[in-house]
Design a protein around this motif. Structure first.
Motif, PDB file in Angstrom:
ATOM      1  N   ALA A 193      29.107  -4.139  -2.256  1.00  0.00           N
ATOM      2  CA  ALA A 193      28.308  -4.059  -3.472  1.00  0.00           C
ATOM      3  C   ALA A 193      27.163  -5.061  -3.473  1.00  0.00           C
ATOM      4  O   ALA A 193      26.064  -4.763  -3.942  1.00  0.00           O
ATOM      5  N   SER A 194      27.407  -6.259  -2.937  1.00  0.00           N
ATOM      6  CA  SER A 194      26.386  -7.308  -2.991  1.00  0.00           C
ATOM      7  C   SER A 194      25.330  -7.138  -1.906  1.00  0.00           C
ATOM      8  O   SER A 194      24.144  -7.370  -2.139  1.00  0.00           O
ATOM      9  N   LEU A 195      25.746  -6.738  -0.701  1.00  0.00           N
ATOM     10  CA  LEU A 195      24.803  -6.602   0.399  1.00  0.00           C
ATOM     11  C   LEU A 195      24.149  -5.228   0.457  1.00  0.00           C
ATOM     12  O   LEU A 195      23.048  -5.089   0.994  1.00  0.00           O
ATOM     13  N   GLY A 196      24.818  -4.207  -0.088  1.00  0.00           N
ATOM     14  CA  GLY A 196      24.336  -2.837   0.065  1.00  0.00           C
ATOM     15  C   GLY A 196      22.938  -2.621  -0.485  1.00  0.00           C
ATOM     16  O   GLY A 196      22.054  -2.106   0.218  1.00  0.00           O
ATOM     17  N   ASP A 197      22.707  -3.003  -1.741  1.00  0.00           N
ATOM     18  CA  ASP A 197      21.396  -2.781  -2.360  1.00  0.00           C
ATOM     19  C   ASP A 197      20.308  -3.556  -1.642  1.00  0.00           C
ATOM     20  O   ASP A 197      19.214  -3.026  -1.388  1.00  0.00           O
ATOM     21  N   LEU A 198      20.582  -4.807  -1.309  1.00  0.00           N
ATOM     22  CA  LEU A 198      19.575  -5.660  -0.676  1.00  0.00           C
ATOM     23  C   LEU A 198      19.185  -5.130   0.701  1.00  0.00           C
ATOM     24  O   LEU A 198      17.988  -4.992   1.011  1.00  0.00           O
ATOM     25  N   ILE A 199      20.181  -4.819   1.534  1.00  0.00           N
ATOM     26  CA  ILE A 199      19.898  -4.332   2.887  1.00  0.00           C
ATOM     27  C   ILE A 199      19.167  -2.996   2.837  1.00  0.00           C
ATOM     28  O   ILE A 199      18.171  -2.777   3.540  1.00  0.00           O
ATOM     29  N   THR A 200      19.637  -2.076   1.991  1.00  0.00           N
ATOM     30  CA  THR A 200      19.032  -0.747   1.923  1.00  0.00           C
ATOM     31  C   THR A 200      17.589  -0.822   1.444  1.00  0.00           C
ATOM     32  O   THR A 200      16.694  -0.175   2.015  1.00  0.00           O
ATOM     33  N   LEU A 201      17.332  -1.596   0.400  1.00  0.00           N
ATOM     34  CA  LEU A 201      15.980  -1.689  -0.147  1.00  0.00           C
ATOM     35  C   LEU A 201      15.030  -2.389   0.832  1.00  0.00           C
ATOM     36  O   LEU A 201      13.868  -1.986   0.981  1.00  0.00           O
ATOM     37  N   ALA A 202      15.518  -3.428   1.504  1.00  0.00           N
ATOM     38  CA  ALA A 202      14.684  -4.115   2.487  1.00  0.00           C
ATOM     39  C   ALA A 202      14.336  -3.183   3.652  1.00  0.00           C
ATOM     40  O   ALA A 202      13.187  -3.155   4.126  1.00  0.00           O
ATOM     41  N   LEU A 203      15.316  -2.395   4.110  1.00  0.00           N
ATOM     42  CA  LEU A 203      15.054  -1.447   5.195  1.00  0.00           C
ATOM     43  C   LEU A 203      14.079  -0.364   4.764  1.00  0.00           C
ATOM     44  O   LEU A 203      13.153  -0.019   5.515  1.00  0.00           O
ATOM     45  N   LEU A 204      14.258   0.196   3.567  1.00  0.00           N
ATOM     46  CA  LEU A 204      13.357   1.239   3.078  1.00  0.00           C
ATOM     47  C   LEU A 204      11.926   0.721   3.000  1.00  0.00           C
ATOM     48  O   LEU A 204      10.980   1.408   3.411  1.00  0.00           O
ATOM     49  N   SER A 205      11.767  -0.492   2.490  1.00  0.00           N
ATOM     50  CA  SER A 205      10.423  -1.065   2.354  1.00  0.00           C
ATOM     51  C   SER A 205       9.788  -1.287   3.723  1.00  0.00           C
ATOM     52  O   SER A 205       8.627  -0.908   3.959  1.00  0.00           O
ATOM     53  N   GLY A 206      10.539  -1.913   4.645  1.00  0.00           N
ATOM     54  CA  GLY A 206       9.993  -2.210   5.965  1.00  0.00           C
ATOM     55  C   GLY A 206       9.686  -0.964   6.771  1.00  0.00           C
ATOM     56  O   GLY A 206       8.614  -0.861   7.398  1.00  0.00           O
ATOM     57  N   ILE A 207      10.608   0.014   6.762  1.00  0.00           N
ATOM     58  CA  ILE A 207      10.413   1.234   7.559  1.00  0.00           C
ATOM     59  C   ILE A 207       9.257   2.061   7.003  1.00  0.00           C
ATOM     60  O   ILE A 207       8.397   2.543   7.760  1.00  0.00           O
ATOM     61  N   ASP A 240       0.815  -1.219   0.000  1.00  0.00           N
ATOM     62  CA  ASP A 240       0.000   0.000   0.000  1.00  0.00           C
ATOM     63  C   ASP A 240       0.848   1.268   0.000  1.00  0.00           C
ATOM     64  O   ASP A 240       0.513   2.255  -0.655  1.00  0.00           O
ATOM     65  N   VAL A 241       1.965   1.239   0.763  1.00  0.00           N
ATOM     66  CA  VAL A 241       2.773   2.458   0.859  1.00  0.00           C
ATOM     67  C   VAL A 241       3.364   2.832  -0.498  1.00  0.00           C
ATOM     68  O   VAL A 241       3.485   4.022  -0.839  1.00  0.00           O
ATOM     69  N   PHE A 242       3.730   1.835  -1.331  1.00  0.00           N
ATOM     70  CA  PHE A 242       4.264   2.127  -2.654  1.00  0.00           C
ATOM     71  C   PHE A 242       3.151   2.489  -3.642  1.00  0.00           C
ATOM     72  O   PHE A 242       3.418   3.154  -4.653  1.00  0.00           O
ATOM     73  N   LYS A 243       1.920   2.056  -3.368  1.00  0.00           N
ATOM     74  CA  LYS A 243       0.801   2.392  -4.248  1.00  0.00           C
ATOM     75  C   LYS A 243       0.283   3.803  -3.998  1.00  0.00           C
ATOM     76  O   LYS A 243      -0.020   4.538  -4.950  1.00  0.00           O
ATOM     77  N   TYR A 244       0.185   4.177  -2.723  1.00  0.00           N
ATOM     78  CA  TYR A 244      -0.452   5.454  -2.375  1.00  0.00           C
ATOM     79  C   TYR A 244       0.556   6.562  -2.078  1.00  0.00           C
ATOM     80  O   TYR A 244       0.192   7.734  -2.065  1.00  0.00           O
ATOM     81  N   VAL A 245       1.792   6.211  -1.794  1.00  0.00           N
ATOM     82  CA  VAL A 245       2.871   7.207  -1.643  1.00  0.00           C
ATOM     83  C   VAL A 245       3.957   6.811  -2.648  1.00  0.00           C
ATOM     84  O   VAL A 245       5.045   6.353  -2.283  1.00  0.00           O
ATOM     85  N   THR A 246       3.668   6.994  -3.932  1.00  0.00           N
ATOM     86  CA  THR A 246       4.563   6.481  -4.984  1.00  0.00           C
ATOM     87  C   THR A 246       5.912   7.184  -4.993  1.00  0.00           C
ATOM     88  O   THR A 246       6.863   6.695  -5.618  1.00  0.00           O
ATOM     89  N   GLU A 247       6.012   8.323  -4.302  1.00  0.00           N
ATOM     90  CA  GLU A 247       7.297   9.031  -4.265  1.00  0.00           C
ATOM     91  C   GLU A 247       8.383   8.206  -3.572  1.00  0.00           C
ATOM     92  O   GLU A 247       9.574   8.552  -3.681  1.00  0.00           O
TER      93      GLU A 247
END
Length: 509
Positions: free
Chosen positions: A255-269, A129-136
């Motif tokens: 390089a391998s962990l950076g994208d995964l950890i950052t994106l997972a944190l952004l999504s969860g938070i 929902d957060v990506f659907k309604y706050v697409t920014e």
């Protein structure tokens, strides 16, 4: 120990004999005092030119790719049968295409699989929902994923200052504080860019969504940098104890962990804070204020360390401009993925951006290393003659940088085929990998890397001639341009596939 530095000799083409002096011998252990100039007078009292070769990590910061050039230098020294000739700056010219490809392959694949994992995460969370309604929130993705590059450069620059427990602790506290300052500021500015880029096309502004973006961005940047920083410091300390070059291990891990950890944190938070909007509206501004209030503490700690103090004052321009460039790529991602017809683009965006950014970072660091072997930034050098190189000189000349550009370019197609097969076998994404889709995807990936490698050749030489260290200034710009060009070309490919009728089975759900 002799009071005078040990001197070797090297012969120039004109027959002059120049002493080679390791830079450690020119200064005292604290780098604070030079040896006497009289130590370098010729027999007749005349001054002689001194060629200074750094025997420790260059001031630009040792990166993983620099070690590749060192291997070439060592192999070339054994080829030289002369006993009175030291290593020459141009020795990496003998490095073969096979050796370049072999040394780059492992970190390239490891980092690539990390971007595949990040793409799989983005493909799942785009339906929340957060990506659907706050697409920014999509606009934040490229800017926050670029933070791992700042982390990598900051830590790598001080790897050599960990000889005693006291120096180790000083390095850890100073660098972690500096990383948190950069992460907090970049996270806050990225949220402002997301709010502005989201407000301009739509024409409406929501203060609740703006605070949500600020809290999500700052918290994600802070926590991701903290976690990655601690992992990398642990890897660096462990590598030194085991006698392994830390750059060869720390860089591919970041390089391998950076994208995964950052994106997972952004999504969860962002998801957690979005749920609190209705019942507890005070949570979002409280989270944002908390992390910003910690900023003065990190600044004070970073200022106490001489190594991080300079970066604290002067290292902001490339970081902030790179964040702005990446945010434009995020805007393209937002406007494209928000359309249900192009939902299949999400899983491929981190992959194409990550691969392009990693390859151009390797090339930029190699060119910079090659230039550092012949002098310091701003000095006139025969290795940096051109301001705007021709494509032929970038890709088809016989020098080592052109050879590495060809090798890196040739890695694009097999690398992406492996990553596409991995995504397909894990049933990720909304896109069937048909021949026409693969052709368009590969065209976009090849064009992205081709443009980036050419820009890198021009930008590194241009910055070198203006007394700027290319490693500190060019790589943030180049990786941000990789995000912008990669996202733009990928979005264009999906739109063309839609227009020519390749829709139901291939693009979208």
């Amino acid at each position: 120990m002799s009071s005078k530095p040990e001197q070797k000799e090297t012969h120039q083409a004109n027959g002059a004999v120049l002493p080679i002096v390791p830079v450690d011998c020119l200064t005292s252990p604290d780098r604070g005092q030079l040896v006497e100039p009289s130590d370098f007078l010729g027999p007749s009292g005349d001054g002689v030119e001194v060629v200074v070769l750094e025997s420790r990590a260059n001031a630009k910061g040792v990166r993983e790719e620099d070690a590749l050039l060192e291997n070439g230098s060592q192999s070339n020294e054994s080829d030289d049968t002369s006993t009175d000739r030291g290593p020459e700056p141009a020795s990496p010219l003998k490095e073969t295409s096979f050796s370049i490809g072999l040394q780059v392959l492992f970190p390239f694949l490891l980092a690539g699989f990390g971007t595949v994992a990040a793409g799989m995460v983005l493909d799942i969370v785009q339906h929340w929902d957060v990506f659907k309604y706050v697409t920014e929130v999509f606009i934040l993705v490229p800017a926050l994923l670029g933070l791992k590059g700042n982390l990598e450069m900051t830590l790598a620059a001080n790897i050599g200052q960990m000889d005693t427990p006291k120096e180790l602790w000083r390095m850890i506290t100073g660098n972690m504080a500096l990383i948190q300052v950069q992460a907090t500021v970049v996270g806050f500015l990225a949220s402002i860019a997301a709010v502005v880029f989201g407000w301009i096309p739509d024409g409406h502004f929501s203060i609740d969504h703006a605070v949500l973006l600020c809290a999500s961005s700052v918290a994600t940047a802070f926590i991701a940098s903290l976690v990655l920083g601690m992992i990398m410091i642990g890897v660096i300390i462990g590598s030194r104890k085991m006698g392994i070059n830390p750059d060869n291990v720390a860089t591919p891990i970041a390089a391998s962990l950076g994208d995964l950890i950052t994106l997972a944190l952004l999504s969860g938070i962002s998801w957690g804070l979005y749920k609190e909007l209705e019942s507890k509206a005070y949570v979002n501004p409280l989270v944002c204020a908390f992390f910003i209030a910690l900023l003065p503490i990190w600044i004070i700690i970073a200022k106490k360390n001489a190594a991080t103090r300079e970066v604290l004052y002067s290292g902001w321009e490339p970081v902030i401009i790179a964040m702005a460039i990446s945010s434009v790529g995020g805007l393209i991602l937002d406007r494209t993925v928000s359309d249900p017809n192009f939902a299949g683009m999400a899983v491929f965006t981190p992959v194409i951006n990550g691969v392009g950014g990693n390859l151009v970072a390797v090339q930029a660091s190699r060119i910079s290393t090659y230039l550092h072997m012949s002098g310091m930034p701003g000095e006139s050098s025969e290795t940096a003659p051109r301001k705007c190189p021709s494509p032929c000189s970038t890709f088809f000349s016989s020098d080592v940088n052109s050879r590495s550009a060809r090798v890196l370019f040739l890695l694009v197609v097999p690398g992406h085929l492996v990553f596409l097969y991995t995504i397909s076998s894990m049933q990720g994404g909304h896109t069937t990998l048909t021949l026409i889709f693969i052709v368009f995807y590969m065209t976009a990936a090849l064009l992205q890397v081709l443009i980036l490698l050419y820009i890198a050749d021009w930008m590194v030489h241009w910055m070198w001639g203006r007394d700027l260290d290319p490693d500190n200034f060019s790589i943030p710009y180049l990786t941000a341009l990789g995000d912008l060009i990669g996202t733009g070309l990928l979005a264009l490919s999906f739109h063309i596939l839609w227009l020519i009728g390749d829709r139901d089975s291939d693009v979208g759900d």
